[in-house]
Design an enzyme around this catalytic site. Structure first.
Site, PDB file in Angstrom:
ATOM      1  N   TYR A  93     -18.813  11.585 -11.430  1.00  0.00           N
ATOM      2  CA  TYR A  93     -19.021  12.989 -12.356  1.00  0.00           C
ATOM      3  C   TYR A  93     -17.797  13.195 -13.189  1.00  0.00           C
ATOM      4  O   TYR A  93     -17.635  13.988 -14.129  1.00  0.00           O
ATOM      5  CB  TYR A  93     -19.048  14.207 -11.240  1.00  0.00           C
ATOM      6  CG  TYR A  93     -20.506  14.105 -10.542  1.00  0.00           C
ATOM      7  CD1 TYR A  93     -21.698  14.067 -11.012  1.00  0.00           C
ATOM      8  CD2 TYR A  93     -20.325  14.032  -8.994  1.00  0.00           C
ATOM      9  CE1 TYR A  93     -22.889  13.983 -10.249  1.00  0.00           C
ATOM     10  CE2 TYR A  93     -21.540  13.919  -8.190  1.00  0.00           C
ATOM     11  CZ  TYR A  93     -22.728  14.114  -9.022  1.00  0.00           C
ATOM     12  OH  TYR A  93     -23.964  14.018  -8.239  1.00  0.00           O
TER      13      TYR A  93
ATOM     14  N   ARG B  50       0.838  -1.315  -0.083  1.00  0.00           N
ATOM     15  CA  ARG B  50      -0.080   0.033  -0.105  1.00  0.00           C
ATOM     16  C   ARG B  50       0.762   1.176   0.156  1.00  0.00           C
ATOM     17  O   ARG B  50       0.660   2.243  -0.897  1.00  0.00           O
ATOM     18  CB  ARG B  50      -1.073  -0.062   1.111  1.00  0.00           C
ATOM     19  CG  ARG B  50      -1.972  -1.027   1.130  1.00  0.00           C
ATOM     20  CD  ARG B  50      -2.854  -1.044   2.355  1.00  0.00           C
ATOM     21  NE  ARG B  50      -3.591  -0.014   2.315  1.00  0.00           N
ATOM     22  CZ  ARG B  50      -4.653   0.134   3.392  1.00  0.00           C
ATOM     23  NH1 ARG B  50      -4.657  -0.622   4.272  1.00  0.00           N
ATOM     24  NH2 ARG B  50      -5.357   1.142   3.588  1.00  0.00           N
TER      25      ARG B  50
ATOM     26  N   HIS C   6      -7.403  -4.705  -6.509  1.00  0.00           N
ATOM     27  CA  HIS C   6      -7.150  -3.985  -5.394  1.00  0.00           C
ATOM     28  C   HIS C   6      -8.135  -4.080  -4.567  1.00  0.00           C
ATOM     29  O   HIS C   6      -9.277  -3.450  -4.879  1.00  0.00           O
ATOM     30  CB  HIS C   6      -6.964  -2.383  -5.576  1.00  0.00           C
ATOM     31  CG  HIS C   6      -5.979  -1.754  -4.952  1.00  0.00           C
ATOM     32  ND1 HIS C   6      -4.792  -2.109  -4.322  1.00  0.00           N
ATOM     33  CD2 HIS C   6      -6.409  -0.811  -4.124  1.00  0.00           C
ATOM     34  CE1 HIS C   6      -4.378  -1.202  -3.608  1.00  0.00           C
ATOM     35  NE2 HIS C   6      -5.336  -0.521  -3.299  1.00  0.00           N
TER      36      HIS C   6
END
Length: 845
Positions: free
Chosen positions: A130, A41, A87
């Site tokens: 969006y 990570r 992931h």
């Protein structure tokens, strides 16, 4: 199924109860978690410069075909693809990583081409539903070669799919785009650099593997930040390039312009790395309202998409714009610091790398990628040449081939007879059997012969690259890097300055860097002296003559403010007002409130001042719960504040002071009138993160109200004042006693001490205590001087009624902290205030 007592039985252990060492289990679990965070990570791989989530995003977009020449798709689709296949973490974490790769102010060479609101330095992005995204042109350089077996593949989280272990990056992405990340016990912070400069350094390293750091810094003189700005001072950069750790300062790009015929102004067009205009404007307004910044009449943010960043700061008539600009650099985010910590994974292990090591890792990786690509292409061309040669054999005797095939019973017989008659391999025979009749023309034979010759030439070139001499291979890698720099490189944006480059007319620079003292008064005022003369020990007693904090520095030096929360805040002496020379004791009536320089939390107090240079004396601290600590002066250079002690919940620092020598005494006085003194040599210095050790043993519900450092060789006194616990703090003068310090015997650290004051009827605690060298000076809350009685020889006697309420007592120069007050004696409700941190040393640096 249940056990004899009716409790449910675990089928996994046949009903047996297995004893597990909880500490060992926790240690193993935390170790596994740490390794997972580090590898999966937080830290980037030094080869492609990507964290796992970034690598998986680019790979998924590559698989989806989101090339720069195709349309954008919804970011939520990309996030879902990444989360579902590669992931298995939260969608917000994946989207945040995608957004950062699309922000031109975060990355020097963005890897994602975003469409929509991807945020700004002052605001976050729109939701993933969006916005739209596709690969940026630079990202193609990261994934090109995946189909040529250039890197190893590993299974995804459920072993259903394969993903690349690392991307075959065609340029040093880690240096070009930088990175930030926090793992368990380690962190990484790397600034962006210029692509052309980094590739030039890599090519020089390929040609001269034994080159020095100075040779590489001719090509990479420093970071190149996405938003431009200026880097001031290069010593920290060279240190980082050498050791992997360092700090540099960044400044905004500003120029002084004539706004109107009668008004001058400062126009800011570039800000430091990751500093937004709203943060700057808010800080300037705060300083102006607090009267810490003068000369500014108006501030306008005229930033827009057409003209870019433009902050206009209007200067009042009669003020020097250069001087105001210098103050803005000192007090606002227009000047910021960046700490470099080049931690990355090399061979799966986290390492701190300098510039040369980073380039060496990439160059070795890139050579490996090109070698594997060459081996793959060589194998493909050899396979094709093998088929072409077989086809040419068949075309020469095409009539016999056709007759042989027609006379065969099945495909297997035809394949076997072709292999025997024409001495072909199985692959050649299969290829001939699948041959289309239109390929049997005269022109097809000419084409095949041309292809054969071309394949032989290509095989010869590829074999040269894979020969024992790796010079041709390194030359190819260098040439490909040069092509990347030519097609994607951009000019440098950040200006590098050896020094601040401040105009000579700026007012702050006219102040000579002469030695001086910084003083803190009992009423909380700060100021610096105009000379290096020590603070007078004798003289007239004027208002504010109780100096509770003093540190020697220079007019342009720095010092630290120590608070009861265990924080030290770095402050520049140049920001303080200068004391007007007076006869006798110094007066801080013209000083500035110290709280203007420190953001105090509720209940937090300013205690004293301290030096922040490596040669400063160790700082001793004592807490309300009886903990003592000496802090090693290895304070961070690039930070404005830090912790100097790790406090228990409910605990706080009650006093602090510099230790001049190992023979100095450390003194605790408790609310229950117990005094303990022991030498400073009994406390070993510890790093900033340590929690200290047991200083004084406390009785139940008792707490420390004073801690200080004094020289036992000189004359010293102990001042105590007793009162009632049910009275409001600051409303009772109490009974006051002054005792020679020598009356109190020294005891060992961690003991209970001796009685320092006998309570009269109606008294049950000390409302004030102090110990220090003479002459002792006392003051009221407003700074007015208060006379102290002469010292008596009664160590455990009671006091006499005080004539005024004392707020603080202090020595002339050598001072530790504010005198303990009843109002600060509460331990915060922690009943276990017994100094149980004895020999505890967590996080010692």
């Amino acid at each position: 199924m249940a056990t004899d007592d009716g409790s449910p039985q675990d089928p996994g252990n046949d009903g047996r109860i297995v004893d597990i060492d909880v500490s060992e289990e926790m240690r193993n679990a935390f170790l596994e978690y740490s390794v997972s965070v580090i590898h999966s990570r937080a830290l980037p791989d030094a080869r492609d410069g990507l964290k796992p989530v970034q690598r998986r995003i680019l790979f998924s977009m590559h698989e989806l075909g989101l090339r720069p020449d195709r349309g954008h798709v919804k970011s939520s689709r990309v996030v879902g693809e990444v989360m579902g296949k590669y992931h298995p973490h939260g969608d917000q974490a994946i989207y945040d990583a995608l957004v950062r790769m699309a922000q031109p102010f975060s990355m020097r060479l963005p890897l994602v081409d975003g469409h929509g609101n991807f945020g700004s330095l002052d605001a976050g992005p729109a939701a993933s539903r969006y916005t739209e995204a596709r690969l940026a042109p630079a990202a193609l350089l990261m994934v090109t070669g995946l189909d040529e077996e250039t890197v190893d593949e590993v299974p995804n989280y459920d072993d259903q799919l394969m993903q690349p272990e690392v991307l075959p990056a065609a340029y040093p992405n880690l240096l070009v785009n930088g990175t930030t990340g926090i793992a368990v016990g380690m962190a990484t912070s790397m600034p962006p650099h210029n692509l052309i400069e980094v590739i030039s350094a890599a090519r020089h390293l390929i040609a001269h593997p034994s080159c020095s750091l100075d040779d590489l810094m001719r090509f990479v003189p420093g970071p190149d930040l996405p938003e431009g700005g200026r880097i001031v001072g290069l010593d920290g950069i060279r240190e980082a390039y050498l050791t992997g750790r360092g700090t540099f300062r960044t400044r905004a790009t500003a120029k002084i312009e004539k706004l109107t015929p009668r008004k001058m102004g400062i126009v800011v067009t570039e800000l430091p790395y990751l500093v937004g205009p709203e943060k700057v404007t808010a800080k300037i307004k705060e300083l102006v309202q607090a009267k810490r910044l003068s000369g500014i009449s108006d501030l306008k943010d005229l930033t827009d998409l057409k003209n870019g960043l433009r902050l206009v700061i209007e200067i009042k008539n009669g003020f020097n714009p250069e001087a105001v600009l210098e103050q803005l650099y000192k007090l606002t985010p227009l000047e910021d610091s960046f700490g470099i910590n080049n931690v990355a994974l090399v061979g799966g292990q986290p390492r701190t790398l300098g510039l040369k090591e980073l380039l060496e890792v990439f160059v070795d990786f890139r050579i490996s990628v090109v070698r594997r690509r060459t081996e793959y292409r060589l194998g493909k061309r050899r396979d094709r040449l093998h088929l072409v040669e077989g086809l040419l054999i068949a075309i020469v005797d095409i009539d016999e081939v056709i007759a042989l095939i027609r006379s065969s019973d099945d495909t297997a017989m035809a394949r076997q007879r072709l292999m025997q008659v024409f001495d072909l391999s199985e692959k050649q025979a299969d290829y001939i059997l699948e041959l289309q009749l239109r390929r049997l023309t005269k022109f097809s034979r000419i084409e095949l012969e041309g292809e054969r010759d071309e394949l032989r030439a290509q095989i010869e070139e590829l074999e040269k690259l894979l020969g024992e001499d790796d010079a041709p291979l390194r030359k190819l890698v260098s040439a490909e890097l040069a092509e990347v720099a030519k097609s994607h490189g951009t000019p440098r944006r950040t200006v590098l300055l050896e020094s601040a480059g401040t105009p000579a007319t700026a007012a702050p620079l006219e102040v000579a860097d002469d030695p001086c003292w910084v003083l803190l008064s009992a009423s909380g005022l700060l100021a610096r002296t105009a000379s290096a003369d020590p603070v007078p020990a004798e003289g007239g007693r004027s208002k504010h003559d109780a100096i509770v904090g003093a540190v020697r520095t220079s007019a342009r030096g720095q010092f630290g403010i120590v608070t009861s929360a265990g924080r030290m805040v770095r402050v520049s002496a140049l920001d303080l007002p200068t004391l007007v020379p007076t006869s006798g004791a110094p007066s801080l009536a013209g000083g500035t409130p110290a709280k203007m320089y420190v953001d105090l939390a509720r209940g937090e107090r300013i205690l004293t001042l301290a030096g922040v240079t490596p040669d400063s004396p160790t700082l001793a601290l004592g807490t309300a719960q009886g903990v003592v600590k000496r802090v090693t002066p290895d304070y961070p250079l690039g930070r404005s504040e830090w912790e100097v002690i790790s406090l228990k919940p409910g605990d706080r620092v009650v006093g602090a002071g510099p230790v001049g020598s190992e023979g100095d005494d450390l003194v605790f006085i408790t609310a229950d009138a117990q005094l303990l003194r022991f030498p400073a040599s009994a406390v070993r210095p510890q790093g900033r993160a340590a929690g200290g050790m047991a200083g004084i043993r406390l009785a139940a519900k008792d707490s420390v109200i004073f801690f200080g450092v004094l020289d036992p060789v000189g004359e010293a006194v102990v001042v105590t004042s007793s009162g009632a616990a049910d009275a409001l703090p600051g409303t009772q003068a109490g009974t006051l006693k002054v005792t020679p310090y020598a009356e109190y015997p020294a005891k060992g650290r961690g003991t209970g001490g001796v009685r320092a004051h006998r309570f009269l009827k109606g008294e049950d605690l000390l409302i004030l205590a102090w110990a220090g060298n003479t002459p002792a000076r006392a003051s009221a809350a407003n700074g007015a001087a208060i006379e102290l009685p002469e010292a008596t020889g009664k160590r455990d006697g009671s006091g006499l009624p005080a004539t005024a309420i004392i707020a603080a007592v202090a020595s002339p120069v050598r001072t530790g902290a504010l005198a303990g007050e009843r109002g600060s004696a509460d331990t915060g409700g922690d009943p276990d205030a017994d100094g149980s941190r004895a020999e505890e040393d967590p996080g010692t640096s």
